[in-house]
Write a protein that holds these residues in place. Structure first.
Motif, PDB file in Angstrom:
ATOM      1  N   ARG A  52       0.841  -1.196   0.000  1.00 20.24           N
ATOM      2  CA  ARG A  52       0.000   0.000   0.000  1.00 20.24           C
ATOM      3  C   ARG A  52       0.878   1.248   0.000  1.00 20.24           C
ATOM      4  O   ARG A  52       0.649   2.187  -0.774  1.00 20.24           O
ATOM      5  N   ARG A  53       1.926   1.237   0.831  1.00 20.22           N
ATOM      6  CA  ARG A  53       2.793   2.412   0.867  1.00 20.22           C
ATOM      7  C   ARG A  53       3.670   2.495  -0.386  1.00 20.22           C
ATOM      8  O   ARG A  53       3.939   3.589  -0.878  1.00 20.22           O
ATOM      9  N   MET A  54       4.104   1.344  -0.922  1.00 19.30           N
ATOM     10  CA  MET A  54       4.874   1.380  -2.173  1.00 19.30           C
ATOM     11  C   MET A  54       4.050   2.028  -3.289  1.00 19.30           C
ATOM     12  O   MET A  54       4.575   2.838  -4.077  1.00 19.30           O
ATOM     13  N   GLU A  55       2.769   1.700  -3.354  1.00 18.05           N
ATOM     14  CA  GLU A  55       1.913   2.306  -4.369  1.00 18.05           C
ATOM     15  C   GLU A  55       1.748   3.803  -4.127  1.00 18.05           C
ATOM     16  O   GLU A  55       1.764   4.603  -5.079  1.00 18.05           O
ATOM     17  N   GLU A  56       1.600   4.202  -2.863  1.00 18.06           N
ATOM     18  CA  GLU A  56       1.511   5.639  -2.540  1.00 18.06           C
ATOM     19  C   GLU A  56       2.785   6.360  -2.955  1.00 18.06           C
ATOM     20  O   GLU A  56       2.741   7.446  -3.569  1.00 18.06           O
ATOM     21  N   TRP A  57       3.925   5.803  -2.628  1.00 14.82           N
ATOM     22  CA  TRP A  57       5.198   6.427  -2.983  1.00 14.82           C
ATOM     23  C   TRP A  57       5.370   6.497  -4.497  1.00 14.82           C
ATOM     24  O   TRP A  57       5.854   7.504  -5.028  1.00 14.82           O
ATOM     25  N   ALA A 114      12.929  15.569  -5.061  1.00 12.32           N
ATOM     26  CA  ALA A 114      13.340  14.732  -3.936  1.00 12.32           C
ATOM     27  C   ALA A 114      13.017  15.419  -2.611  1.00 12.32           C
ATOM     28  O   ALA A 114      12.533  14.770  -1.667  1.00 12.32           O
ATOM     29  N   ASP A 115      13.255  16.716  -2.519  1.00 12.10           N
ATOM     30  CA  ASP A 115      12.955  17.453  -1.288  1.00 12.10           C
ATOM     31  C   ASP A 115      11.460  17.402  -0.973  1.00 12.10           C
ATOM     32  O   ASP A 115      11.060  17.228   0.190  1.00 12.10           O
ATOM     33  N   GLU A 116      10.626  17.565  -1.995  1.00 10.31           N
ATOM     34  CA  GLU A 116       9.180  17.517  -1.799  1.00 10.31           C
ATOM     35  C   GLU A 116       8.746  16.130  -1.308  1.00 10.31           C
ATOM     36  O   GLU A 116       7.920  15.999  -0.390  1.00 10.31           O
ATOM     37  N   PHE A 117       9.327  15.093  -1.919  1.00  7.40           N
ATOM     38  CA  PHE A 117       9.013  13.714  -1.515  1.00  7.40           C
ATOM     39  C   PHE A 117       9.430  13.482  -0.065  1.00  7.40           C
ATOM     40  O   PHE A 117       8.651  12.951   0.743  1.00  7.40           O
ATOM     41  N   MET A 118      10.653  13.865   0.284  1.00  8.62           N
ATOM     42  CA  MET A 118      11.144  13.650   1.649  1.00  8.62           C
ATOM     43  C   MET A 118      10.291  14.389   2.671  1.00  8.62           C
ATOM     44  O   MET A 118       9.982  13.838   3.733  1.00  8.62           O
ATOM     45  N   ALA A 119       9.918  15.612   2.351  1.00 11.29           N
ATOM     46  CA  ALA A 119       9.111  16.395   3.288  1.00 11.29           C
ATOM     47  C   ALA A 119       7.756  15.727   3.515  1.00 11.29           C
ATOM     48  O   ALA A 119       7.265  15.675   4.661  1.00 11.29           O
ATOM     49  N   ALA A 120       7.156  15.192   2.448  1.00 15.86           N
ATOM     50  CA  ALA A 120       5.846  14.552   2.573  1.00 15.86           C
ATOM     51  C   ALA A 120       5.946  13.278   3.415  1.00 15.86           C
ATOM     52  O   ALA A 120       5.089  13.014   4.276  1.00 15.86           O
ATOM     53  N   VAL A 121       6.992  12.485   3.182  1.00 22.36           N
ATOM     54  CA  VAL A 121       7.155  11.239   3.940  1.00 22.36           C
ATOM     55  C   VAL A 121       7.442  11.545   5.403  1.00 22.36           C
ATOM     56  O   VAL A 121       6.877  10.913   6.309  1.00 22.36           O
ATOM     57  N   SER A 176      15.415   6.681  -1.610  1.00 30.00           N
ATOM     58  CA  SER A 176      14.194   6.002  -2.037  1.00 30.00           C
ATOM     59  C   SER A 176      13.538   6.748  -3.197  1.00 30.00           C
ATOM     60  O   SER A 176      13.041   6.124  -4.142  1.00 30.00           O
ATOM     61  N   TRP A 177      13.540   8.076  -3.129  1.00 30.98           N
ATOM     62  CA  TRP A 177      13.007   8.841  -4.265  1.00 30.98           C
ATOM     63  C   TRP A 177      13.823   8.541  -5.524  1.00 30.98           C
ATOM     64  O   TRP A 177      13.250   8.273  -6.598  1.00 30.98           O
ATOM     65  N   ALA A 178      15.146   8.555  -5.404  1.00 29.07           N
ATOM     66  CA  ALA A 178      16.006   8.351  -6.576  1.00 29.07           C
ATOM     67  C   ALA A 178      15.800   6.971  -7.195  1.00 29.07           C
ATOM     68  O   ALA A 178      15.783   6.826  -8.428  1.00 29.07           O
ATOM     69  N   GLY A 179      15.635   5.953  -6.362  1.00 27.29           N
ATOM     70  CA  GLY A 179      15.436   4.612  -6.896  1.00 27.29           C
ATOM     71  C   GLY A 179      14.123   4.468  -7.628  1.00 27.29           C
ATOM     72  O   GLY A 179      14.063   3.861  -8.712  1.00 27.29           O
ATOM     73  N   LEU A 180      13.048   5.022  -7.066  1.00 25.24           N
ATOM     74  CA  LEU A 180      11.748   4.947  -7.731  1.00 25.24           C
ATOM     75  C   LEU A 180      11.714   5.828  -8.978  1.00 25.24           C
ATOM     76  O   LEU A 180      11.115   5.456  -9.995  1.00 25.24           O
ATOM     77  N   ALA A 181      12.348   6.998  -8.916  1.00 22.86           N
ATOM     78  CA  ALA A 181      12.401   7.854 -10.104  1.00 22.86           C
ATOM     79  C   ALA A 181      13.127   7.153 -11.247  1.00 22.86           C
ATOM     80  O   ALA A 181      12.687   7.196 -12.411  1.00 22.86           O
ATOM     81  N   ARG A 182      14.220   6.505 -10.943  1.00 18.63           N
ATOM     82  CA  ARG A 182      14.958   5.751 -11.965  1.00 18.63           C
ATOM     83  C   ARG A 182      14.090   4.639 -12.552  1.00 18.63           C
ATOM     84  O   ARG A 182      14.056   4.444 -13.773  1.00 18.63           O
ATOM     85  N   TYR A 183      13.387   3.925 -11.686  1.00 16.08           N
ATOM     86  CA  TYR A 183      12.516   2.832 -12.159  1.00 16.08           C
ATOM     87  C   TYR A 183      11.437   3.352 -13.109  1.00 16.08           C
ATOM     88  O   TYR A 183      11.238   2.802 -14.199  1.00 16.08           O
TER      89      TYR A 183
END
Length: 314
Positions: A242-247, A265-272, A297-304
């Motif tokens: 569920r959280r993987m899908e949210e991320w 990445a900053d926006e993602f980190m702040a939200a998490v 974690s942001w960088a890995g998902l962005a790359r994917y």
């Protein structure tokens, strides 16, 4: 004593003085002991103290089981191989070469961590090739392997998704599955399950298959390196996905906006972080950061997702 079952134990490595971040599993029996994911060299004093508290010394260690070669799981392996003269290192074929010659691993990690490399991970030494047992689960038609280690039957399955060289270990007698980072991060409160998705190997399709492979064991308990035993594996993975899908949705939405990757990445980190602080507290949220950095974690998902988009467009 943190007994999970007869002959199965674990202890906290107190990474950088923070409890509940990195856990090392311990199997013991008449044939000696096995350590599961020994952590980085900066925590070797905690490993030695944990063994001594249980009446074990370096000569008792017969095996070091590696789920994957990331430094928070396996960085101490080369140093420990020298200190534990009878220990064989078990690692997947795709990661074995980096245990024997860690120069590329060190160079890659140094680019990520920069000046913090030594402070975080400490010394990284090669493991002698003749001390390495190469695991072939998932290769050449080998679906899984079963070995006898430290008096325990141990089933080994290939479980990529977080890392291309990731394996998981299952003890059928006790129903415990040591799943490394395939089961994500869940601190002792058990209230929040987070993925760990650093570059470069994130593969959500492979990770889905790995989840099914682990659940097909019908484990009673998942053991996470970050951190410790987790009951109700099916519910745990439900929360995880569920959280993987949210991320993933959050990362994809950010990639669609006109912004720099640093801003995304900053926006993602702040939200998490905001979510974690509201669900727990600031100190607990910071401990989760110690277990898995959200910018990675942001960088890995962005790359994917960028790779997925490029493939769809080609």
């Amino acid at each position: 004593m943190n007994a999970l079952a007869r002959g199965v134990d674990f202890f906290d490595l107190n990474f950088l003085g923070t409890p509940g971040v990195i856990a090392t599993g311990l199997l013991h029996g008449a044939d000696g002991i096995a350590v599961v994911d020994p952590g980085p060299s900066t925590t070797i004093p905690a490993i030695e103290a944990g063994l001594a508290a249980r009446g074990f010394g370096p000569a008792d260690v017969r095996a070091i089981l590696i789920t994957h070669i990331h430094l928070d799981h396996a960085g101490a392996t080369g140093v420990l191989a020298a200190r534990f003269p009878h220990a064989t290192v078990y690692v997947h074929e795709r990661g074995a070469a980096h245990m024997i010659d860690p120069s590329k691993l060190v160079a890659s990690a140094s680019r990520l961590y920069g000046a913090d490399m030594e402070r975080l991970w400490g010394e990284i030494r090669p493991v002698p090739a003749d001390r390495v047992h190469v695991l072939r689960a998932g290769l050449d038609g080998v679906d899984a392997e079963r070995l006898r280690i430290a008096g325990h039957d141990v089933e080994i399955a290939y479980t990529p998704g977080h890392a291309i060289h990731h394996v998981s270990y299952f003890l059928p007698e006790s129903g415990i599955a040591f799943v490394g980072d395939t089961g994500g991060i869940c601190r002792a409160s058990g209230r929040i399950v987070l993925p760990a998705t650093p570059p470069p190997d994130i593969d959500l399709e492979a990770w889905t298959a790995s989840t099914a492979r682990i659940l097909a064991w019908h484990p009673h308990t998942l053991f996470l390196t970050h951190f410790g035993p987790q009951p109700s594996p099916a519910l745990h993975f439900q929360d995880f996905w569920r959280r993987m899908e949210e991320w993933s949705r959050r990362v994809q939405a950010g990639l669609a906006k006109p912004a720099s990757d640093a801003e995304r990445a900053d926006e993602f980190m702040a939200a998490v972080m905001d979510e974690l602080v509201r669900a727990t507290n600031r100190a607990e949220a910071e401990a989760y950061v110690s277990a898995g950095r959200f910018d990675f974690s942001w960088a890995g998902l962005a790359r994917y997702w960028r790779k997925r988009e490029a493939k769809a467009a080609s």
